[in-house]
Design a protein around this motif. Sequence first.
Motif, PDB file in Angstrom:
ATOM      1  N   ALA A 284     -36.712  39.167 -60.475  1.00 48.90           N
ATOM      2  CA  ALA A 284     -37.296  38.059 -59.713  1.00 48.90           C
ATOM      3  C   ALA A 284     -38.520  37.496 -60.431  1.00 48.90           C
ATOM      4  CB  ALA A 284     -37.674  38.537 -58.309  1.00 48.90           C
TER       5      ALA A 284
ATOM      6  N   GLU B 223     -34.931  44.716 -59.062  1.00 50.67           N
ATOM      7  CA  GLU B 223     -34.998  43.392 -58.437  1.00 50.67           C
ATOM      8  C   GLU B 223     -36.369  42.752 -58.644  1.00 50.67           C
ATOM      9  OE1 GLU B 223     -33.984  46.103 -56.982  1.00 50.67           O
ATOM     10  OE2 GLU B 223     -31.898  45.807 -56.374  1.00 50.67           O
ATOM     11  N   TRP B 224     -37.413  43.591 -58.651  1.00 57.60           N
ATOM     12  CA  TRP B 224     -38.770  43.074 -58.871  1.00 57.60           C
ATOM     13  C   TRP B 224     -38.877  42.406 -60.252  1.00 57.60           C
ATOM     14  CZ3 TRP B 224     -42.295  42.730 -55.137  1.00 57.60           C
ATOM     15  CH2 TRP B 224     -42.221  43.590 -54.052  1.00 57.60           C
TER      16      TRP B 224
ATOM     17  N   THR C 109     -33.763  35.812 -68.401  1.00 58.18           N
ATOM     18  CA  THR C 109     -33.574  36.960 -67.516  1.00 58.18           C
ATOM     19  C   THR C 109     -32.371  37.785 -67.931  1.00 58.18           C
ATOM     20  OG1 THR C 109     -34.587  35.706 -65.705  1.00 58.18           O
ATOM     21  CG2 THR C 109     -33.310  37.652 -65.104  1.00 58.18           C
TER      22      THR C 109
ATOM     23  N   THR D  36     -43.908  27.864 -59.261  1.00 55.31           N
ATOM     24  CA  THR D  36     -43.117  29.034 -59.659  1.00 55.31           C
ATOM     25  C   THR D  36     -43.935  29.990 -60.521  1.00 55.31           C
ATOM     26  OG1 THR D  36     -42.209  27.714 -61.491  1.00 55.31           O
ATOM     27  CG2 THR D  36     -40.868  27.919 -59.494  1.00 55.31           C
TER      28      THR D  36
ATOM     29  N   ILE E  30     -45.374  37.916 -57.120  1.00 54.47           N
ATOM     30  CA  ILE E  30     -44.339  38.957 -57.190  1.00 54.47           C
ATOM     31  C   ILE E  30     -44.857  40.179 -57.938  1.00 54.47           C
ATOM     32  CG2 ILE E  30     -42.123  39.549 -58.253  1.00 54.47           C
ATOM     33  CD1 ILE E  30     -41.668  37.963 -55.803  1.00 54.47           C
TER      34      ILE E  30
ATOM     35  N   SER F 285     -44.550  33.867 -59.520  1.00 54.78           N
ATOM     36  CA  SER F 285     -44.291  35.032 -60.377  1.00 54.78           C
ATOM     37  C   SER F 285     -45.488  35.970 -60.392  1.00 54.78           C
ATOM     38  CB  SER F 285     -43.951  34.574 -61.794  1.00 54.78           C
ATOM     39  OG  SER F 285     -45.094  34.058 -62.467  1.00 54.78           O
TER      40      SER F 285
END
Length: 492
Positions: free
Chosen positions: A360, A356-357, A340, A407, A414, A411
């Motif tokens: 994340a 932020e998208w 990241t 996770t 998201i 993702s």
Amino acid sequence: MDNFTEDHASLHARAAGAQDLPLVVDLDGTLLLDDSLHEQIIKAFFLNPLGLIACLLHLRAGKLAFKQALAKRFPLDVTRIPLNEAFVTWLRVQLDHGRVLHLCTASHQSIADGIAARLGFFASCIGSDTANLKGPNKAAYLAQTFPDGFAYAGDSAADLAVWQKSQRLVLVGAKPGVAAAAQALGKPIEATFPRQAATFKDWVRAIRVHHWSKNVLVFLPLVLGHDWRDFASVAWVIAGFCVLLMMISSTYLINDLADLESDRAHWSKRNRPIPAGRIAIMPAFLAGCGGILAALCISFLIQPAFGTALLAYLVITLAYSFGLKQLPLLDTFIIALLFTLRLVMGTALANQVYSEWLLAFSMLFFFSLAAAKRQTELLRSIQSGKTAARGYRADDLILNAIFGISTGISSLIILALYFAQDFALNFTTHPVIYHRPGFLWVMPLFVGILMGRVWLLAQRGEMQDDPVSFVLTDRAMLGLGAVAAICFVLAV
């Protein structure tokens, strides 16, 4: 004179005439490809830097006191230290013809004993215990121990004093200047084993050139921001990309040094140039430290925000190498954070607003891939009969899979939520309209297929150690990625 390229039969024929003199063998750089003292120093540096400083203080009492302190606080596992296999083969031929072999080294006695026990063919083994057996000290000791004469196998300038006392010479990995000085002594040279210098290919493998493709993430904010037409932005991102490669390749060298013992026990990592002994420890350490310092200096000149992100990357990487990698789940979180940070660097270099998208999504996506890597390692450990690997236990297999798969799905959610809410806005300070935004919906589909394939193969034990490299080389994933790229272009 024997040469390491001779076949086994030739070695046997030549060994027949050398049985009369005992052969004394040096350890560091001769029997071992590298220096055992360097091994201990590097181990202490990563295991307990303050402990290493405490040992260094013993240098006031001499090098022997330093070696004794290191041996006491940081005992070395010699069972997997790379040997000079060509030379070991030659020694076994000598042994088969009745020659008596002795080990004499300036390394601490505990290291000498470990190597002697590992090989099992030395009639005696003497290391530095009450005196530092190097150069003139070793020469005097051997002359007294073998009054009827001896042959000596060594590699360094310090061994010239020993060769002056010996009757025959064996040159193992000697530099040209040392070899010339040894030949000038005018004594018979039984065998010569050329120095095994690291090749360009070894360094390319050590700095992981094949992993550089992972760092194209720094270009993603530039692409998503539709700034590829801005020459200045593209130039800054390319410059930052090169600096990032320098930093990451340098940290790979440092990480390999930190993982020496565990990598040598690993089924594939033991073949890497540093664990295998093809690249010496100190050159690797100096190259790694030099590359890190150069990358940091250049990064702050390019842009302070980029330099700060790169410094954070370095601190987290070193913390990972110094011990955080042994903490289950936290290690996968750190790997996701490091990926990241590449996006953070790319955003800073392109002078864009942070999304932020995107951040994340990146954390969850790369956490899942890192967990898939751990799943592969755990399965291999279980298959080999081991009960643990890098802080994980065999019964952590299910929990690791739950975290990794969940996770990965998160993702995907998201990404889908972002598209559903506002895929028409870019991550810059001004809105950018996608003329055909419907094509973007292939992205969540691509991520879903990718996650499913990675975890399916990981659970089957068919995944390579590194899922990111797998995704970048797997034909099916490359094909789907090409389709996703085409759809992005059509959406624009």
